[in-house]
Design an enzyme around this catalytic site. Sequence first.
Site, PDB file in Angstrom:
ATOM      1  CB  ILE A 105       3.391   0.685  76.595  1.00 56.56           C
ATOM      2  CG1 ILE A 105       2.998   0.912  75.131  1.00 56.56           C
ATOM      3  CG2 ILE A 105       2.377   1.364  77.524  1.00 56.56           C
ATOM      4  CD1 ILE A 105       1.713   0.210  74.690  1.00 56.56           C
ATOM      5  CB  CYS A 141       2.674  -8.477  79.718  1.00 57.32           C
ATOM      6  SG  CYS A 141       1.228  -8.879  80.698  1.00 57.32           S
ATOM      7  N   PRO A 142       1.857  -8.465  76.662  1.00 54.56           N
ATOM      8  CG  PRO A 142       3.045  -9.825  75.183  1.00 54.56           C
ATOM      9  CD  PRO A 142       3.211  -8.961  76.382  1.00 54.56           C
ATOM     10  CB  THR A 184      -3.706   0.684  79.065  1.00 51.17           C
ATOM     11  OG1 THR A 184      -2.330   0.433  79.352  1.00 51.17           O
ATOM     12  CG2 THR A 184      -4.240   1.762  79.975  1.00 51.17           C
ATOM     13  NE  ARG A 228      -4.899  -6.334  72.424  1.00 51.48           N
ATOM     14  CZ  ARG A 228      -4.477  -5.116  72.106  1.00 51.48           C
ATOM     15  NH1 ARG A 228      -4.627  -4.111  72.950  1.00 51.48           N
ATOM     16  NH2 ARG A 228      -3.926  -4.869  70.932  1.00 51.48           N
ATOM     17  CG  ASP A 249      -8.024   2.130  77.083  1.00 47.69           C
ATOM     18  OD1 ASP A 249      -9.032   2.847  76.913  1.00 47.69           O
ATOM     19  OD2 ASP A 249      -7.161   1.948  76.188  1.00 47.69           O
ATOM     20  CD  GLU A 301     -11.435  -4.369  73.898  1.00 40.32           C
ATOM     21  OE1 GLU A 301     -11.015  -4.072  75.035  1.00 40.32           O
ATOM     22  OE2 GLU A 301     -10.896  -3.958  72.853  1.00 40.32           O
ATOM     23  CG  HIS A 304      -8.916  -0.783  72.978  1.00 36.30           C
ATOM     24  ND1 HIS A 304      -8.891  -2.144  72.924  1.00 36.30           N
ATOM     25  CD2 HIS A 304      -7.644  -0.391  72.702  1.00 36.30           C
ATOM     26  CE1 HIS A 304      -7.667  -2.562  72.617  1.00 36.30           C
ATOM     27  NE2 HIS A 304      -6.895  -1.503  72.477  1.00 36.30           N
TER      28      HIS A 304
HETATM   29  P1  NAI Z   1       6.182  -4.555  73.668  1.00 40.55           P
HETATM   30  O1  NAI Z   1       6.235  -5.753  72.788  1.00 40.55           O
HETATM   31  O2  NAI Z   1       7.146  -3.439  73.435  1.00 40.55           O
HETATM   32  O3  NAI Z   1       6.362  -5.014  75.205  1.00 40.55           O
HETATM   33  C1  NAI Z   1       5.726  -6.108  75.775  1.00 40.55           C
HETATM   34  C2  NAI Z   1       6.613  -6.583  76.939  1.00 40.55           C
HETATM   35  O4  NAI Z   1       5.902  -7.595  77.635  1.00 40.55           O
HETATM   36  C3  NAI Z   1       7.948  -7.160  76.482  1.00 40.55           C
HETATM   37  O5  NAI Z   1       9.005  -6.572  77.205  1.00 40.55           O
HETATM   38  C4  NAI Z   1       7.809  -8.642  76.791  1.00 40.55           C
HETATM   39  O6  NAI Z   1       9.041  -9.256  77.167  1.00 40.55           O
HETATM   40  C5  NAI Z   1       6.848  -8.607  77.969  1.00 40.55           C
HETATM   41  N1  NAI Z   1       6.191  -9.872  78.221  1.00 40.55           N
HETATM   42  C6  NAI Z   1       5.855 -10.854  77.336  1.00 40.55           C
HETATM   43  N2  NAI Z   1       5.281 -11.890  77.991  1.00 40.55           N
HETATM   44  C7  NAI Z   1       5.242 -11.538  79.297  1.00 40.55           C
HETATM   45  C8  NAI Z   1       4.773 -12.188  80.469  1.00 40.55           C
HETATM   46  N3  NAI Z   1       4.272 -13.440  80.429  1.00 40.55           N
HETATM   47  N4  NAI Z   1       4.894 -11.549  81.654  1.00 40.55           N
HETATM   48  C9  NAI Z   1       5.461 -10.307  81.712  1.00 40.55           C
HETATM   49  N5  NAI Z   1       5.929  -9.646  80.632  1.00 40.55           N
HETATM   50  C10 NAI Z   1       5.823 -10.255  79.447  1.00 40.55           C
HETATM   51  O7  NAI Z   1       4.688  -4.062  73.614  1.00 40.55           O
HETATM   52  P2  NAI Z   1       4.117  -2.610  73.970  1.00 40.55           P
HETATM   53  O8  NAI Z   1       4.130  -1.749  72.762  1.00 40.55           O
HETATM   54  O9  NAI Z   1       4.767  -2.104  75.210  1.00 40.55           O
HETATM   55  O10 NAI Z   1       2.580  -2.952  74.240  1.00 40.55           O
HETATM   56  C11 NAI Z   1       2.195  -3.764  75.333  1.00 40.55           C
HETATM   57  C12 NAI Z   1       0.741  -4.188  75.157  1.00 40.55           C
HETATM   58  O11 NAI Z   1      -0.095  -3.047  75.250  1.00 40.55           O
HETATM   59  C13 NAI Z   1       0.427  -4.766  73.749  1.00 40.55           C
HETATM   60  O12 NAI Z   1       0.698  -6.165  73.700  1.00 40.55           O
HETATM   61  C14 NAI Z   1      -1.042  -4.478  73.603  1.00 40.55           C
HETATM   62  O13 NAI Z   1      -1.771  -5.594  74.052  1.00 40.55           O
HETATM   63  C15 NAI Z   1      -1.285  -3.294  74.535  1.00 40.55           C
HETATM   64  N6  NAI Z   1      -1.654  -2.073  73.811  1.00 40.55           N
HETATM   65  C16 NAI Z   1      -2.805  -1.429  74.143  1.00 40.55           C
HETATM   66  C17 NAI Z   1      -3.189  -0.261  73.491  1.00 40.55           C
HETATM   67  C18 NAI Z   1      -4.408   0.502  73.870  1.00 40.55           C
HETATM   68  O14 NAI Z   1      -4.884   1.343  73.077  1.00 40.55           O
HETATM   69  N7  NAI Z   1      -4.968   0.309  75.047  1.00 40.55           N
HETATM   70  C19 NAI Z   1      -2.385   0.252  72.375  1.00 40.55           C
HETATM   71  C20 NAI Z   1      -1.160  -0.450  72.154  1.00 40.55           C
HETATM   72  C21 NAI Z   1      -0.821  -1.589  72.827  1.00 40.55           C
END
Ligand code: NAI
Length: 351
Positions: free
Chosen positions: A157, A208-209, A235, A237, A261, A266, A298
């Site tokens: 993302i 980030c997660p 967007t 968590r 978001d 929530e 969300h």
């Molecule tokens: P992804 O797994 O592709 O990317 C997460 C990135 O965060 C990775 O590059 C990882 O190295 C990095 N990361 C991990 N720990 C970190 C830290 N301490 N500091 C900085 N970076 C760190 O995940 P994706 O698909 O990009 O999603 C990211 C987050 O978005 C998800 O974990 C989820 O919580 C949230 N999300 C929200 C949605 C919504 O509807 N609002 C929908 C989908 C995801």
Amino acid sequence: MENTRIAFFDAKPYDMESFDEVNKNYGFEIKYFKNHLSADTAPLTKGFDTVCIFVNDQITGGIVPVLADNGIRLIALRSAGYNNIDLKAVFNRIHVVRVPAYSPHAVAEHAVALMLSLNRKMHRAYYRTRDHNFSIAGFLGFDMFGKTAGIIGTGLIGKTLIRILKGFGMKILAYDVHPDKEFARETECNYTNLDALYSGSDIISLHCPLTAETRHLINEKSIAQMKPGVMLINTGRGPLIDTKALIKGLKTKKIGYAGLDVYEEESEYFFEDLSGEILSDDVLARLLTFNNVLITSHQGFFTKEALHNIAETTLKNIRLFLDQGILENEICYQCGQEKTHCNRTKNGRCF
Ligand code: NAI
């Protein structure tokens, strides 16, 4: 062979529609439960092979033995985030798979929608013109072109968002625990440390997660380092932000805009129509009083394409595991990353 039975929690009409459509190709028996999966509803899983859950269903240590005793072998998340799972509790008992990439575009585009709406005050303009008030006083925005966006987390993302913001002519500061240097070269974005990102960004967006490390990443100390009037977008968590510190930052005008978001607490509110109720969460109620705060419930993931991909990947995850024992999108219990991306895995163990 008996039909595979899936207990599907937190089922909304749009989930049922997309899953029923995709399930025509799989033929699973899906039982939809409107409630969240919780200690109260866990006994309902007896006789099922798999539970299918969403972001506000909590898999706590207490309910794992109930699920395991009921014969649940797989927890299939319909989300990318997995912070609602107690990974230590499920280890060696139940496998967990997620949907890592249903549409990074959906969430990245929603982050941009929040940025543009807040900047150009769309949420206020909508009501003003409907009231035949055609004054533009108070709606002064800024050019995105030339400004700096700080992106925390450059996974699917974060990277998609960076590409979009580069299209606006923005400069990018990025932070990730695993920086992607090739991507940085290709997109001309600069990886930096968090301090430099906080002090150098006009807009900060969180991707980030949620982990023990990132909980309350945005707090009084980090807000103090930010530019006055910064725009904060979340967007990711809710608990990435200490909401009380955010409110303080908004009151002192250190934070100029917040697009959320997600929200720390929530789970009781988001996705539900509570328009006939009194809001008992005073923190959420306070946030809703700021006209420079835009809260969505969300819905970042909520596009037709994403819903279809969520259903397709979830049912494929289930089929692969139950038919062939393959766990394509399993989360590593030790490091919390997806196993195929867990670059610390050695001899099948993450150290
Ligand atoms: P992804 O797994 O592709 O990317 C997460 C990135 O965060 C990775 O590059 C990882 O190295 C990095 N990361 C991990 N720990 C970190 C830290 N301490 N500091 C900085 N970076 C760190 O995940 P994706 O698909 O990009 O999603 C990211 C987050 O978005 C998800 O974990 C989820 O919580 C949230 N999300 C929200 C949605 C919504 O509807 N609002 C929908 C989908 C995801």
